[in-house]
Design an enzyme around this catalytic site. Structure first.
Site, PDB file in Angstrom:
ATOM      1  N   ARG A 464       0.834  -1.190   0.000  1.00 31.43           N
ATOM      2  CA  ARG A 464       0.000   0.000   0.000  1.00 31.43           C
ATOM      3  C   ARG A 464       0.882   1.258   0.000  1.00 31.43           C
ATOM      4  O   ARG A 464       1.958   1.274   0.606  1.00 31.43           O
ATOM      5  CB  ARG A 464      -0.935  -0.008   1.217  1.00 31.43           C
ATOM      6  CG  ARG A 464      -2.018  -1.057   1.138  1.00 31.43           C
ATOM      7  CD  ARG A 464      -2.934  -0.815  -0.048  1.00 31.43           C
ATOM      8  NE  ARG A 464      -3.690   0.403   0.092  1.00 31.43           N
ATOM      9  CZ  ARG A 464      -4.938   0.486   0.559  1.00 31.43           C
ATOM     10  NH1 ARG A 464      -5.585  -0.614   0.906  1.00 31.43           N
ATOM     11  NH2 ARG A 464      -5.546   1.649   0.655  1.00 31.43           N
ATOM     12  N   LYS A 469       5.731   4.150   4.611  1.00 32.77           N
ATOM     13  CA  LYS A 469       6.413   3.085   3.869  1.00 32.77           C
ATOM     14  C   LYS A 469       7.456   3.648   2.895  1.00 32.77           C
ATOM     15  O   LYS A 469       8.248   2.925   2.316  1.00 32.77           O
ATOM     16  CB  LYS A 469       5.400   2.228   3.114  1.00 32.77           C
ATOM     17  CG  LYS A 469       4.446   1.446   4.037  1.00 32.77           C
ATOM     18  CD  LYS A 469       3.416   0.659   3.243  1.00 32.77           C
ATOM     19  CE  LYS A 469       2.318   0.061   4.093  1.00 32.77           C
ATOM     20  NZ  LYS A 469       2.685  -1.207   4.749  1.00 32.77           N
ATOM     21  N   THR A 574       4.637  -8.454   5.967  1.00 34.00           N
ATOM     22  CA  THR A 574       4.622  -9.890   5.649  1.00 34.00           C
ATOM     23  C   THR A 574       5.110 -10.127   4.229  1.00 34.00           C
ATOM     24  O   THR A 574       5.580 -11.212   3.906  1.00 34.00           O
ATOM     25  CB  THR A 574       3.210 -10.490   5.824  1.00 34.00           C
ATOM     26  OG1 THR A 574       2.252  -9.583   5.289  1.00 34.00           O
ATOM     27  CG2 THR A 574       2.899 -10.747   7.284  1.00 34.00           C
TER      28      THR A 574
END
Ligand code: GL7
Length: 737
Positions: A464, A469, A574
């Site tokens: 995303r 991030k 993950t």
């Protein structure tokens, strides 16, 4: 139920049919996908556990890129039916919203009890998605609830005058499971969202209690028969809901009920980002769920009384641990309620669990002590993320290990370490990688018309789009590299490692800055890819509509994947595990599960850079005080964007301002030089094919810890107190439940 694209066309191969299958995009990012892996592991490990969720008509939107900008298209994924679900006509429950409260005296016992009635009553209808375990007869299940008007709703009984209202009521009921909120790590305080949350827990608890009652056991046995794991705070209303059922409907005493509740629930926290923590205005909760608000007040009061008893006069502690945040508006802190109502609280990676102990829940630790707080590091399913996504690698591994047992026991992969320097095996290994890169290159060519060489280093960041991030930092570093390449002498340019930088990911529709990041990536891609002077040494690709199906094509094709969140912000991640399991190396920050991956595969096989979580607050403070200047490498890049190298000057100003006028909250400038230095190191290392192959093999070989089977067994043993029972969970058991 397959509908050909063109009328009259026939399915020529099974593959075409498989391509037609739509992802059940019922979640946002890692959080939902983790749950999918966990249900796979529950079944494969013969553990008697189910997943519950909502059957949204519209899942995560489809992303189109138009003129470099993200646009959203609704995802009506059920258009051609869903062959994997079993509608359970026999499984429906009523769920109430709004309404009023009054006291009623029981004529027999004389006891006064609280009655919640009136308001809106809708029906939850179950749809089962059976999940077969691997190499076992055990069948898991995901039970999804769909909302509809309740059974007493009968259109024909309405006279003309009430027709409109009847239709409105029907729409209002159906609305509840109509659409998934597309926010990742960001809470939206909409009434409909709260309705969704209560709808899920009310239907699920009725279902669980129905099953419990079939066993004819006393209520005190409930926590021994049932364990409920709250997957983040979204289902936290289950805590007051179970208390309400036990006290108001089953007539248990408050303390006895509360003891049952707190022995039943456990809570997983999945984020520390403040904007993601659910805080609901008390007035909204009171309006929608009047009895629950009363119960929450009581839960909180009794809890605070106990804290006060242990820490007399410590007002600050009471303020910190209260489930109610005073202010205007007064808010309900869902995470606090989840902690108070659960016997165990866990984070999802070692660093994250440490951070929740020392920051988010530090005040609760004073009261409860450390024992209640634990860690269960996330995991991924080797069935889907190696065997299914990368069939050639799976086959190669099985041929060398003499069987496919590794698929249920990833410890077996360790034997690959002995082959890491075996030239023949290295070649076979890198052949598979090449094949996977060719497959991705084909996809890129077919869908975007961009030609990329599978011999180039594939450097991938798919997740995303979010400021924390730092896809922004990635694209800024790409511009930096582009400038370097352009400044090179021809001989130096010839020596440069060719690199394809691939991005993918959706921005929440209302997340303006994230959408600008996509626009910047698209603009850089257009410019760099058409610049012949750099001799194809750099290509930039934004792959639209990143989803699970696309992930299965992308992940096996990576040489490097990037997991570069500001330290302390990514709870676990993950996809980092998925890339490494497929023999991809990581360029990452010392954050989330990256750290444990590094511990397992060895520091030589992972590229770490950047500041540590423990230093982030000080650095932010430093920035806020205006004490830090932007590093010069970044200044040059920012200036080129400002001056219009990638389109009209001004378009990217709000994005660039997050680094300059803003406080650079995500510390891009602080990490930038270390980041580009690591990239340089990677490009050099990639030239040594044998050394690279050895690292790639060691990655896969040492990933046992990150099997979701290991995670789920930890939950089973340490939190739920359950054991494998192969015979209990058969397909018949699902249908009988
Ligand atoms: C997340 C975390 O951001 C992510 O780091 C973690 O791997 C995942 C599963 O534990 O949960 N939390 C969250 O709100 N979302 C996540 O993906 C959406």
């Amino acid at each position: 139920m397959f509908i050909p694209k063109e009328p009259g066309t026939l399915v020529s191969a099974m593959e075409d049919l498989i391509d037609e299958e739509r992802d059940a995009a019922l979640g946002n990012g890692g959080l939902g996908r983790l749950a999918a892996c966990y249900v796979d592991s529950l079944a494969s490990c013969d553990l008697p556990g189910w997943g519950y969720g909502l059957r949204y008509n519209y899942g995560m939107f489809q992303q189109r890129i138009v003129d470099g900008y993200q646009t959203e298209v609704p995802d009506y994924w059920l258009n051609s039916g869903n062959p994997w679900e079993l509608p359970r006509v026999d499984k429906t429950y009523n769920v109430r919203f709004f309404g009023g409260l009054h006291d009623e005296k029981d004529p027999e016992t004389g006891k006064v009890k609280r009655v919640w009635d009136g308001g809106q009553v809708v029906q939850a209808a179950a749809y089962d998605v059976p999940i077969p375990g691997y190499d076992t007869t055990t069948m898991g299940n995901i039970r999804l609830w769909s909302s509809r008007p309740n059974s007493s709703f009968d259109l024909s009984s309405f006279n003309e005058g009430n027709y409109n209202q009847a239709v409105e009521e029907k729409k209002s009921a159906e609305n509840i499971t109509s659409i998934l909120y597309p926010n990742d790590n960001h809470m939206v305080g909409k009434e409909l969202r709260l309705k969704q949350e209560y709808f899920l827990v009310a239907a699920t608890l009725q279902d669980i209690i129905y099953r419990f009652k079939k066993g004819k056991k006393p209520w005190c046995e409930f926590p021994n028969q049932v364990a409920i794991q709250l997957n983040d705070t979204h289902p936290t209303l289950a805590i007051p809901e179970l208390q309400r059922i036990l006290v108001d409907e089953e007539c248990l005493e408050w303390d006895e009920a509360w003891d049952i509740v707190t022995r039943t629930f456990a809570f997983t926290n999945h984020t520390v980002l403040p904007e993601a923590l659910e805080r609901w205005p008390v007035d909204l909760v009171k309006h929608l769920l009047p009895r629950h608000m009363e119960i929450i007040y009581a839960i909180n009061l009794f809890f605070l009384q106990k804290v006060e008893k242990q820490f007399p006069g410590d007002r600050d502690l009471l303020v910190q641990v209260s489930a109610i945040e005073e202010g205007s508006p007064q808010c309900l802190r869902m995470a606090s309620l989840a902690v108070i109502g659960s016997h165990t609280v866990n984070g999802v990676a070692a660093l994250h669990s440490h951070l929740i102990r020392t920051t988010l829940f530090q005040h609760f630790i004073r009261y409860y002590g450390e024992e209640k707080f634990t860690n269960v590091t996330n995991g991924i399913s080797p069935r889907r993320w190696l065997h299914q996504a990368n069939p050639n690698l799976s086959q190669l591994i099985s041929s060398k290990l003499g069987g496919i047992e590794w698929i249920k026991d990833m410890e077996k992969l360790r034997a690959l370490n002995d082959l890491a320097t075996d030239k023949e095996f290295q070649e076979a290994w890198m052949d598979v990688k090449l094949h996977n890169k060719m497959r991705l290159a084909g996809y890129i060519k077919n869908n975007l018309g961009i030609e990329v060489s599978p011999d180039a280093l594939f450097d991938i960041q798919v997740k995303r789009i979010h400021e924390y991030k730092r896809q922004f930092m990635n694209i800024l570093s790409v511009i930096h590299r582009y400038h370097e390449l352009k400044a090179m002498e021809p001989s130096e340019l010839d020596e440069a490692t060719p690199r394809v930088v691939i991005f993918g990911g959706k921005a929440a529709p209302g997340y303006y800055i994230a959408k600008l990041v996509i626009k910047l990536i698209s603009s850089v891609s257009a410019k760099v890819n058409s610049d012949c002077s750099i001799k194809n040494k750099l290509k930039v690709v934004f792959l639209p509509d990143y989803n699970v199906s696309l992930a299965e094509v992308i992940i096996p094709a990576s040489d490097i994947s990037q997991h570069i969140s500001t330290a302390g912000t990514e709870a676990s991640g993950t996809s980092n595990m998925k890339f490494v399991l497929n023999g991809g190396l990581i360029l990452g920050t010392v954050d989330g599960a990256n750290i444990e991956i590094g511990e397992e595969i060895g520091k030589d096989n992972i590229f770490f850079f950047g500041v540590l979580a423990q230093d982030v607050e000080d650095l932010r403070h430093h920035n806020r005080m205006g004490k830090s200047a932007m590093v010069s490498s970044l200044c040059a890049v920012v200036q080129s964007v400002r001056e219009g190298e990638y389109g009209t000057p001004g378009v990217f100003a709000p994005l660039l301002d997050t680094l300059t006028i803003g406080t650079d909250y995500y510390l891009v400038s602080v990490d930038f030089d270390a980041y580009i230095e690591k990239q340089r190191e990677i490009e050099e290392l990639y030239k040594d094919k044998s050394c690279w192959a050895a690292k790639s093999i060691r990655c896969t070989a040492n990933m046992a810890k990150f099997s979701s089977d290991r995670s789920i067994r930890e939950y089973a043993e340490r939190i739920w107190n359950i054991e494998p029972c192969p015979l209990a969970a058969t397909p018949e058991a699902i249908l009988n439940d």
